[in-house]
Design an enzyme around this catalytic site. Structure first.
Site, PDB file in Angstrom:
ATOM      1  N   ARG A  96      10.430  -1.474  11.892  1.00  0.00           N
ATOM      2  CA  ARG A  96       9.246  -1.220  12.708  1.00  0.00           C
ATOM      3  C   ARG A  96       9.105  -2.278  13.798  1.00  0.00           C
ATOM      4  O   ARG A  96       9.317  -3.463  13.545  1.00  0.00           O
ATOM      5  CB  ARG A  96       7.989  -1.217  11.821  1.00  0.00           C
ATOM      6  N   LYS A 135       0.838  -1.211   0.000  1.00  0.00           N
ATOM      7  CA  LYS A 135       0.000   0.000   0.000  1.00  0.00           C
ATOM      8  C   LYS A 135       0.869   1.255   0.000  1.00  0.00           C
ATOM      9  O   LYS A 135       0.633   2.183  -0.769  1.00  0.00           O
ATOM     10  CB  LYS A 135      -0.917   0.042   1.244  1.00  0.00           C
ATOM     11  N   ARG A 193     -10.399   0.310   8.233  1.00  0.00           N
ATOM     12  CA  ARG A 193      -9.989  -1.078   8.469  1.00  0.00           C
ATOM     13  C   ARG A 193     -11.076  -1.891   9.133  1.00  0.00           C
ATOM     14  O   ARG A 193     -10.864  -3.063   9.412  1.00  0.00           O
ATOM     15  CB  ARG A 193      -8.793  -1.067   9.404  1.00  0.00           C
ATOM     16  N   ARG A 248      -1.054  -9.519  12.813  1.00  0.00           N
ATOM     17  CA  ARG A 248      -1.635  -8.465  11.954  1.00  0.00           C
ATOM     18  C   ARG A 248      -2.423  -9.081  10.792  1.00  0.00           C
ATOM     19  O   ARG A 248      -3.464  -8.570  10.391  1.00  0.00           O
ATOM     20  CB  ARG A 248      -0.526  -7.548  11.414  1.00  0.00           C
ATOM     21  N   ARG A 294      12.015  -4.999   5.294  1.00  0.00           N
ATOM     22  CA  ARG A 294      11.618  -3.587   5.236  1.00  0.00           C
ATOM     23  C   ARG A 294      12.425  -2.727   6.212  1.00  0.00           C
ATOM     24  O   ARG A 294      12.615  -3.077   7.362  1.00  0.00           O
ATOM     25  CB  ARG A 294      10.127  -3.426   5.568  1.00  0.00           C
TER      26      ARG A 294
HETATM   27  P1  G5P Z   1      -0.025   0.251   8.838  1.00  0.00           P
HETATM   28  O1  G5P Z   1       1.183   1.089   8.984  1.00  0.00           O
HETATM   29  O2  G5P Z   1      -1.112   0.697   7.948  1.00  0.00           O
HETATM   30  P2  G5P Z   1      -0.126  -2.330   7.498  1.00  0.00           P
HETATM   31  O3  G5P Z   1       0.099  -3.539   8.328  1.00  0.00           O
HETATM   32  O4  G5P Z   1      -1.479  -2.166   6.954  1.00  0.00           O
HETATM   33  O5  G5P Z   1       0.480  -1.187   8.424  1.00  0.00           O
HETATM   34  P3  G5P Z   1       2.206  -2.000   6.054  1.00  0.00           P
HETATM   35  O6  G5P Z   1       2.953  -2.972   6.923  1.00  0.00           O
HETATM   36  O7  G5P Z   1       2.493  -0.548   6.194  1.00  0.00           O
HETATM   37  O8  G5P Z   1       0.686  -2.266   6.214  1.00  0.00           O
HETATM   38  P4  G5P Z   1       2.141  -1.788   3.184  1.00  0.00           P
HETATM   39  O9  G5P Z   1       2.112  -0.311   3.311  1.00  0.00           O
HETATM   40  O10 G5P Z   1       0.956  -2.452   2.569  1.00  0.00           O
HETATM   41  O11 G5P Z   1       2.453  -2.492   4.575  1.00  0.00           O
HETATM   42  O12 G5P Z   1       3.399  -2.272   2.378  1.00  0.00           O
HETATM   43  P5  G5P Z   1       4.778  -1.502   1.957  1.00  0.00           P
HETATM   44  O13 G5P Z   1       5.396  -0.844   3.148  1.00  0.00           O
HETATM   45  O14 G5P Z   1       4.550  -0.695   0.727  1.00  0.00           O
HETATM   46  O15 G5P Z   1       5.641  -2.791   1.530  1.00  0.00           O
HETATM   47  C1  G5P Z   1       6.156  -3.674   2.516  1.00  0.00           C
HETATM   48  C2  G5P Z   1       7.653  -3.937   2.229  1.00  0.00           C
HETATM   49  O16 G5P Z   1       7.741  -4.691   1.013  1.00  0.00           O
HETATM   50  C3  G5P Z   1       8.496  -2.665   2.006  1.00  0.00           C
HETATM   51  O17 G5P Z   1       9.812  -2.874   2.503  1.00  0.00           O
HETATM   52  C4  G5P Z   1       8.552  -2.526   0.462  1.00  0.00           C
HETATM   53  O18 G5P Z   1       9.729  -1.824   0.012  1.00  0.00           O
HETATM   54  C5  G5P Z   1       8.562  -4.007   0.059  1.00  0.00           C
HETATM   55  N1  G5P Z   1       7.956  -4.284  -1.254  1.00  0.00           N
HETATM   56  C6  G5P Z   1       6.922  -3.664  -1.880  1.00  0.00           C
HETATM   57  N2  G5P Z   1       6.668  -4.243  -3.075  1.00  0.00           N
HETATM   58  C7  G5P Z   1       7.559  -5.270  -3.204  1.00  0.00           C
HETATM   59  C8  G5P Z   1       7.805  -6.253  -4.213  1.00  0.00           C
HETATM   60  O19 G5P Z   1       7.151  -6.301  -5.257  1.00  0.00           O
HETATM   61  N3  G5P Z   1       8.794  -7.148  -3.960  1.00  0.00           N
HETATM   62  C9  G5P Z   1       9.542  -7.121  -2.800  1.00  0.00           C
HETATM   63  N4  G5P Z   1      10.511  -8.040  -2.612  1.00  0.00           N
HETATM   64  N5  G5P Z   1       9.347  -6.206  -1.837  1.00  0.00           N
HETATM   65  C10 G5P Z   1       8.378  -5.296  -2.032  1.00  0.00           C
HETATM   66  O20 G5P Z   1      -0.665  -0.038  10.273  1.00  0.00           O
HETATM   67  C11 G5P Z   1       0.138  -0.412  11.353  1.00  0.00           C
HETATM   68  C12 G5P Z   1      -0.724  -0.592  12.588  1.00  0.00           C
HETATM   69  O21 G5P Z   1      -1.373   0.637  12.921  1.00  0.00           O
HETATM   70  C13 G5P Z   1      -2.685   0.420  13.426  1.00  0.00           C
HETATM   71  C14 G5P Z   1      -2.840  -1.090  13.546  1.00  0.00           C
HETATM   72  O22 G5P Z   1      -2.406  -1.487  14.813  1.00  0.00           O
HETATM   73  C15 G5P Z   1      -1.870  -1.592  12.460  1.00  0.00           C
HETATM   74  O23 G5P Z   1      -1.429  -2.929  12.695  1.00  0.00           O
HETATM   75  N6  G5P Z   1      -3.662   1.005  12.494  1.00  0.00           N
HETATM   76  C16 G5P Z   1      -4.983   1.026  12.684  1.00  0.00           C
HETATM   77  N7  G5P Z   1      -5.768   0.533  13.679  1.00  0.00           N
HETATM   78  C17 G5P Z   1      -7.101   0.703  13.543  1.00  0.00           C
HETATM   79  N8  G5P Z   1      -7.681   1.287  12.469  1.00  0.00           N
HETATM   80  C18 G5P Z   1      -6.931   1.796  11.455  1.00  0.00           C
HETATM   81  N9  G5P Z   1      -7.516   2.381  10.394  1.00  0.00           N
HETATM   82  C19 G5P Z   1      -5.519   1.680  11.539  1.00  0.00           C
HETATM   83  N10 G5P Z   1      -4.506   2.044  10.715  1.00  0.00           N
HETATM   84  C20 G5P Z   1      -3.376   1.634  11.305  1.00  0.00           C
HETATM   85 MG    MG Z   2       2.164   1.053   4.943  1.00  0.00          MG
END
Ligand code: G5P
Ligand code: MG
Length: 224
Positions: free
Chosen positions: A159, A18, A92, A170, A126
């Site tokens: 993180r 995302k 979410r 998660r 990451r």
């Molecule tokens: P977050 O911060 O929203 P998540 O768990 O939804 O966290 P996250 O972990 O931020 O999502 P992302 O943004 O979907 O993941 O993914 P990203 O960071 O772009 O990619 C992940 C890694 O993979 C990176 O290192 C990237 O460079 C790599 N990557 C990307 N594409 C590729 C690929 O094609 N190949 C490879 N090899 N690598 C790749 O939420 C965190 C917490 O906050 C709370 C909750 O507790 C949650 O757990 N929270 C909420 N609680 C309630 N309601 C809400 N609305 C909330 N929002 C947040």
């Molecule tokens: Mg994210």
């Protein structure tokens, strides 16, 4: 195409890309990016009341309570009224989705459908620049200098909630609480799904679909 304010949401499991795809969308479509996770992490850094409350939930892979999240996000969106925006990580739960639709006209919800086995593997690599939310990956998107942010040269961190046991929690929370939100948006005719194992495979499809909805500034190509 009439250029108007465009309001979109991006969804997908933890680590589905995302943040990665959002950075590309806001650059090519001139939108503002609001990531609920980045916002919470900055509240934690600044030791605000909301941040102190949120930390315990985040560290255990649980969701921060709906009332806290809805107030935080709707308040931030007030400052973005005159601009197109992309909301990442909110809503979410179905309760959050209802509160959003009641308050903001949403044009599109993008869902990144990436298999769980790909995710668990990639989260291990990451690295994040906490103040800006810039994301790196040891193989996919390494920083120019190991352990340092490309723009500021400051240290990168891993993180706290990226430990394997918290990532598993998660993903479970995502299945229980967030997957029903997809059906909610599908029922409202807003959901567009993009499936793939790699962000570079998903990105051109997202760009070309979004281009049918709002005018792009440019198309940035990533990968080979
Ligand atoms: P977050 O911060 O929203 P998540 O768990 O939804 O966290 P996250 O972990 O931020 O999502 P992302 O943004 O979907 O993941 O993914 P990203 O960071 O772009 O990619 C992940 C890694 O993979 C990176 O290192 C990237 O460079 C790599 N990557 C990307 N594409 C590729 C690929 O094609 N190949 C490879 N090899 N690598 C790749 O939420 C965190 C917490 O906050 C709370 C909750 O507790 C949650 O757990 N929270 C909420 N609680 C309630 N309601 C809400 N609305 C909330 N929002 C947040
Ligand atoms: Mg994210």
């Amino acid at each position: 195409m009439i250029s108007k304010i465009f309001r979109a949401v991006i969804m997908g499991p933890p680590g589905s890309g995302k943040g990665t795809i959002s950075t590309r969308i806001v650059k090519d479509f001139n939108m503002k990016h609001l990531s609920s996770g980045d916002l919470l992490r900055s509240q934690i850094l600044n030791k605000t009341t909301a941040g102190q409350l949120a930390k315990g939930y985040i560290d255990h892979g649980k969701l921060v309570p709906d009332n806290v999240m809805v107030d935080l996000i709707l308040n931030e969106l007030q400052n973005m009224k005159s601009h197109s925006w992309l909301l990442d990580g909110f809503p979410r739960t179905v309760t959050q989705a209802g509160a959003l639709l009641k308050n903001e006209p949403i044009d599109l919800v993008v869902n990144l459908n990436v298999p769980f086995e790909v995710i668990i593997d990639r989260i291990k690599g990451r690295w994040t620049h906490a103040p800006s939310g810039r994301i790196y990956h040891t193989e996919f998107n390494p920083p120019k200098v190991q352990g340092k942010d490309d723009v500021t040269g400051e240290d990168l961190i891993q993180r706290d909630d990226d430990k394997p046991e918290t990532v598993r929690k998660r993903l479970e929370t995502y299945q229980n609480n967030t997957q029903p939100v997809l059906q909610y948006f599908r029922d409202h005719g807003l959901l567009e799904e993009f499936t793939g194992r790699y962000s570079n495979e998903i990105w051109p499809k997202v760009h070309s679909f979004l281009s049918t909805k709002t005018e792009p500034l440019q198309y940035t190509h990533y990968g080979e």
